[in-house]
Structures are given as structure tokens and as C-alpha cells.
Design an enzyme around this catalytic site. Structure first.
Site: not given
Ligand code: ACM
Ligand code: ZN
Length: 689
Positions: A194, A271, A326-327, A468
């Protein structure tokens, strides 16, 4: 006489509970359990065990049994063996590879399954049952007389662990996997990379771990505030780590023996801050530390991703490969000439379609190698190959939509986000900020009502996610995982009609003791305080039912369950501000006027405000309360200045307002916005007494 009848009734109740097996503790709860009084106890404390499994399966199961807490000695003859684990085709209606049958008689235990996985779960059930009918603390081994038929409701019962934001080592992961096996969970979703660090050795791209697996700050938040730069492993005070390919093989093998498959995640194209720190040319601007998105217009991005996935495929035998998705901040692609050029060439209508074009290419690549793509629900935006599996995290509705479109789905909405606190938000260790008590996780049904049978068949299961950002230690992580992962396990395994909160809760209390004895730092469920005291019941006061008038409307993002009436509906807010009892005001004062219809004696006008720094929700910069008898002439009753502490990381609730005695028909509470741009004011009720 009365007493005798009462005693008899109680005795009958105990016997019938025993008969139904309800006194026997087992998480997840089985499909069918019929218990009798009595037990099998091995003579001399040791019993013999036989299995008709062959080859590796046999050796591995016997090794597992030998290392377990049950005193069993393997024998080669079935006759006379006390515990028998038998591969058997059961009956034709019972052929799920994870299904099993256990029958315990005064002579011993017979376990049947049509696959080694079922036998492994039968053995887990024996471990659960051992000693349940002998007084605690005697250390005596025994198995209660019972018949159990059991099979899972859903096939994907997972635990997700983020090892990027903070690094969690091999031993930590193995320890948790052992407990997942106890709960008959079968997927470990390993969030390996990430923005905060790449934690997987990739031979083709050594810079990934050489330059992003360590940072000069231990805590993610401190590191982010200091600019979020990586450092080398040899730098003074370097924090971090990564998994060598050898480590990965060790974990995958360890999990396999526990019948858990490992689903690796390489989170792209967002990410990817760590990737860009190592290989800046993979980004749209060619510079490190500017954004987190890979440039999708550059062919070498695809080469990079498939290069990494080639090694992933070699390391992870499971069919599912998670590619994140994602995102991503797609606005970077809208500004990049290469991305724009590609969109023109491919006739793509927007940046969603650009991401979707990329996902399809990766999906084709994985499919041609016999693997299945899974990704977070954003991969649906812009279109998605029907072969791809969707992990629904932004809400159940994404899972519903995906299932209706024919995708397989794994559910993991916020009730499954184990980085939320499970008790009093103002005192619990910090997490992502929400409130998810055990009950909320337990009440989540991964198969949404309203799906047709064919659509529901696409719901593979669910998983509990541990992110985390604010979880830096193994102790804290375990505290967040247990006992809520038990609820995830039961939701995935147990049929809805066999679930019972009351039963599960008492089992979970005992399980927390078991976890503590086994050296896991589980949340102490017995000391749970529950939701905000104010939110536990309705509140009566003079303004209930009187329509408030707002000088500035609440944000459409948090309109409240009862719209404008939310602040006078007698419902106080829970710790979760998204559930409709709180109104949110964005960059605005919260000024509310209430007409009480006639002049009455008023002793209090007050409201609670919330502060949550991580969500830019601040306490007000002061609150003024005024009153009027005619709606024209106003008297200021109180003027309370306040300075929000923008550095306070804790979640706070604070009451502002006035107390005294006055005669009024109109009251007004005016809370001044904090002054920080983009900030929010949140309140749940204007109380008038
Ligand atoms: C996520 O919680 N960004 C998958
Ligand atoms: Zn680009």
C-alpha cells in the site's frame, strides 16, 4: 411443594438444553446438534486415533493431532480405535468438502467427511467439545455424548490483514491463522502493499523493498505528518520490514495445512505511493511522492503489474488474485497527456472507463494463466468482466449490484471493518473511528434480503478486515480481531435460522477467556459498556415534535433520518454519526430556532457536539443561546466561547448550552463553525426543558 416443582422444572430445562446440545459451546454453531447426557472419557487419559486418509493428507492430519491439546496416539487398525476420522461419502445430500459428521458414544468418537477438509473441521469440533462437561480447571479430557451434522453456509470465510501501514511479522500471522482454523475460517486475504510500504520481495523489481519497506517513523500518523518519506533498512531508527519469497512460501504452506488459502493483494492502480517512490517513472508526472496513482497511459505500467503478478502466481497457488482497485484519485489521469492519448485511442469515455480498461487487461492476463481476478468494488465503475469477483466494502448496495450483474461477491462492509472500536469511543484504543460492537458484526447478514436465489448464489461469503493505519502492535491488532472474528465466522458458516445472539454472546464470553488463556489479547467482552449512554433510549423534552427552523441547512450528505425534524425527534445519536441521528453542517454555523407554540417556563436549552479530528468534525467555536416571547425581541441567555483543539486525536462529545429560568415561546441555539475550512459541526438533538 412449590419449591420441589420449581426444582423439577429447572432440572427438566437443563436436561432438555443438554438434549438439544445447547449447553455445548461451539463457534461457529453447527447445522444440527443432538446431545445426550454423559460423556466419553479416555481410560488412563490417553485415547487411540485412527484415520483412513492416505499419503500426505494422513501425515499432515496426524501431525496436527499430535501437536494438539487432545492426548491421542495414532494407531493403524480401525477396530478398537477410540477416535476414528473416516473418509466416507456420507449421504449424497451431504457432499460438501467442508461438511462433516461427528458421533460421540461412550466408546469414543466417530468422525466422517468426504474430504480431508471436513475431517479437519470434525477434529476442530472435538477440540471445542473436549472437557466441556467436566468441571473447569480439572484438566481432564472428555467428550460429551453428541451427534453433530455440519456444513458451511458460505464458502468464503475470511480474515484480511493490512501489513503495509504497520508491519506485522510471520509469527504474528501464523498465530492468528491457528485461531482462524479453530473458527473454521478458510481465507487469509493478505494486504501486502500500500502507500505506506511495499512488503513483498519481487525479484524483478528489487527497488520496491530496497527503498520502500522502511521509514524513519514507527507510527503511521507521525510518518505521514512528517512528509511520508521512506528510508533504507540501514538508516538510523528505520522501522518496517518485508516478506522474502521464502517467508511467503512458508506462510502459504502453514496456512494450507490449516486448510486456509491465502489471497494476496497487490493494490493498483491507486494506493501506489510506495511503487512511485521506488519507480517514479510509473506515475503520470514521473515524480515520486506526488500522488498514489500509476499512469495507465504508459505501457510499462502494464508490464510492471504483470511482472509482479508473474511472481505472485508463482508464490500463491490459490486461484484468486486480488488487484485492489480502490480509492484511486482518477483526476490525475484526466490531466495526463499519456492517459488522455490512450483514452482517445481506445475510445474511452471517462477516467472510470480508463481504470476499467486496465482492470479488463489484467483480468484477461490472469484468466489466460488460470487465475481469477478479485478487486474492491470500485472496479465495477466503468464496466467489468463478468468473470471478475467483487469485494464490496463501500456498502452492501455494491455487493447487491455486483450480484445482480452476475459477479461473484465477497461482502465486507463497515460492520466487518475490525479497525473500528468495539466499545466506548472516548476510551477505547484508537482505530478508524467508527463504533462496531460485537452485536453489530453478528447481526450483519452477508446475503442481503431481496436478492433472487440465483443472485444470492453469487454471494461467496464475507470477511473481517483489519486495516492498520492506527494499529501499530500485535497486541492492539489482536484486541481488534477478537472476539469479533468469531461473529464473522458464524455469519459465514451458520444458517440464519440457527443463529442466536443470546447463545452466541454467552459462548463469546467464554471464548474470550479461552483466548486470554491461549495468549491472545482479546477485547474483554465481559466489561463492555455499550453505546453512548444518551443513545440507549428516547429522550423526552419540550421541543420534541416541534419543527426546528435552520438558518443554514444541514449538509445533504448527513440529512438525518427524520430530515429537519432530526434535531427534535427525541432520538439521541449513537457513536456512529452515519446512522441518521446526527446532522452534519459543513463549513457552516448550526443555528436552529424552535417555536414551542406558546410561552412556557424554560430551564435548559442545550445540545451535544462531537469532535473527531480524523473526519474533520470539530467542536464549535462557541455557542449562543437566546430566547424570545414574540419572535421579534430576543434575549441572549448565554454566550459560551470555545476553542476547539485541532490537535486532539480523541473522539469527544461535549454539551453546550444554557441552564436557568426564563419564560419563552421561541428558543434559538447558535453554534459557530470551528473556523477550520472544510470542517464539520455535528449535533444530534436540541434539548429544551
Ligand atoms: C478499503 O477499505 N479502501 C478497501
Ligand atoms: Zn498518466
Amino acid at each position: 411443594m412449590k419449591r420441589f416443582v420449581l426444582f423439577l422444572l429447572l432440572a427438566l430445562a437443563v436436561v432438555s438444553l443438554a438434549a438439544q446440545g445447547q449447553d455445548l459451546r461451539l463457534i461457529p454453531y453447527p447445522c444440527y446438534m443432538q446431545a445426550e447426557e454423559g460423556m466419553y472419557a479416555p481410560e488412563g487419559g490417553v485415547a487411540t486415533v485412527f484415520t483412513n486418509l492416505r499419503g500426505t493428507d494422513r501425515g499432515e492430519l496426524l501431525d496436527y493431532i499430535a501437536a494438539s491439546s487432545l492426548p491421542l496416539r495414532a494407531v493403524r487398525r480401525q477396530e478398537g480405535a477410540h477416535v476414528r476420522l473416516l473418509l466416507d461419502n456420507l449421504d449424497p445430500s451431504f457432499t460438501h468438502p467442508e461438511a462433516y459428521r461427528v458421533e460421540i458414544t461412550p466408546q469414543g468418537a466417530d468422525c466422517y467427511a468426504c474430504d480431508v477438509r471436513g475431517l479437519f473441521y470434525a477434529f476442530q469440533t472435538l477440540l471445542w467439545l473436549d472437557g466441556q462437561r467436566v468441571p473447569a480447571g480439572t484438566g481432564r479430557h472428555s467428550l460429551p455424548l453428541v451427534k453433530i451434522y455440519d456444513a458451511p453456509r458460505l464458502e468464503w470465510r475470511g480474515w484480511h490483514m493490512d501489513v503495509s501501514r504497520h508491519y506485522f511479522d510471520k509469527e504474528f500471522l501464523k498465530k492468528q491463522l491457528r485461531m482462524m482454523a479453530r473458527y473454521k475460517m478458510n481465507r487469509f486475504h493478505w494486504h501486502l502493499v500500500d502507500d505506506a510500504g511495499w512488503r513483498l520481495e519481487v525479484k524483478r523489481y528489487p527497488e520496491l523493498t530496497d527503498s520502500t519497506a522502511f521509514r524513519p517513523w514507527r507510527l503511521w500518523e507521525d510518518w505521514g505528518r512528517a512528509g511520508g518519506r521512506f528510508c533504507s533498512a540501514r538508516s538510523k531508527g528505520a522501522y518496517g520490514g518485508y516478506f522474502t519469497q521464502r517467508d511467503v512460501r512458508e506462510i502459504v504452506e502453514y496456512a494450507r495445512r490449516l486448510h486456509i488459502t491465502v489471497v494476496p493483494e497487490i493494490d493498483v492502480p491507486g494506493h501506489s505511493r510506495a511503487v512511485l517512490a521506488a519507480y517514479p517513472s510509473l506515475g503520470c508526472t514521473g515524480k515520486a511522492y506526488e500522488n498514489s496513482e500509476l499512469c495507465l497511459g504508459a505501457e510499462k505500467t502494464f508490464e510492471f503489474v504483470t511482472g509482479v503478478l508473474s511472481e505472485i502466481i508463482d508464490l500463491f497457488p490459490d486461484e484468486y488474485i486480488h488487484i485492489g482497485g480502490d480509492e484511486a484519485d482518477r483526476s490525475h489521469w484526466a490531466r495526463c497527456p499519456r492517459c488522455q492519448d490512450l483514452m482517445r485511442r481506445e475510445g474511452l469515455q471517462g477516467v472510470e472507463e480508463l481504470q476499467s480498461w486496465f482492470t479488463r487487461r489484467v483480468e484477461d492476463w490472469l484468466t489466460s494463466r488460470g487465475r481469477k481476478l478479485i478487486g474492491w468494488d470500485e472496479i465495477m465503475e466503468g464496466g467489468l468482466s463478468s468473470r471478475a469477483t467483487v469485494m464490496a466494502w463501500r456498502g452492501e448496495k455494491w455487493g447487491v449490484q455486483a450480484a445482480r450483474e452476475g459477479h461473484d461477491v465477497v461482502m465486507t462492509p463497515w460492520q466487518c471493518y475490525l479497525d473500528n472500536a468495539q466499545d466506548d469511543l472516548t476510551t477505547e484504543p484508537r482505530g478508524v473511528g467508527g463504533y462496531v460492537p460485537l452485536r453489530l458484526t453478528y447481526d450483519f447478514d452477508p446475503v442481503p434480503a431481496g436478492l433472487s436465489e440465483a443472485e444470492a448464489a453469487h454471494i461467496l461469503g464475507l470477511q473481517g478486515n483489519v486495516w492498520t493505519e492506527r494499529i501499530a502492535t500485535p497486541q492492539h491488532a489482536e484486541y481488534m480481531i477478537y472476539p469479533r472474528i468469531c461473529a464473522i465466522a458464524e455469519n459465514g458458516w451458520t444458517l440464519p435460522e440457527r443463529k442466536s445472539w443470546e447463545r452466541f454472546y454467552t459462548f463469546a464470553l467464554d471464548e474470550v477467556d479461552h483466548l486470554h488463556q491461549a495468549g491472545y489479547n482479546a477485547f474483554n467482552l465481559a466489561a463492555e459498556k455499550g453505546d453512548r449512554e444518551e443513545a440507549q433510549g428516547p429522550v423526552e423534552h419540550l421541543a420534541v415534535g416541534h419543527s426546528p427552523v435552520y438558518t443554514h441547512p444541514a449538509s445533504a450528505k448527513y440529512p438525518g433520518r427524520h430530515g429537519e425534524a432530526t434535531l427534535t425527534d427525541g432520538e439521541r445519536g449513537s457513536y456512529n454519526y452515519q446512522q441518521g441521528q446526527w446532522l452534519g453542517f459543513e463549513d457552516e454555523d448550526c443555528e436552529v430556532t424552535i417555536d414551542l407554540d406558546s410561552v412556557v417556563t424554560v430551564h435548559e436549552v442545550s445540545a451535544d457536539f462531537m469532535q473527531r479530528a480524523d473526519q474533520w468534525i470539530w467542536l464549535p467555536a462557541g455557542v449562543v443561546v437566546s430566547a424570545s416571547q414574540d419572535g421579534t425581541q430576543w434575549t441572549v441567555l448565554s454566550n459560551e466561547p470555545w476553542e476547539p483543539d485541532f490537535d486532539d486525536p480523541m473522539i469527544r462529545f461535549q454539551r453546550f448550552g444554557w441552564q436557568g429560568t426564563t419564560e419563552a415561546r421561541f428558543v434559538r441555539l447558535s453554534a459557530k463553525a470551528s473556523g477550520r475550512r472544510g470542517g464539520w459541526l455535528f449535533t444530534d438533538e436540541i434539548i429544551v426543558r
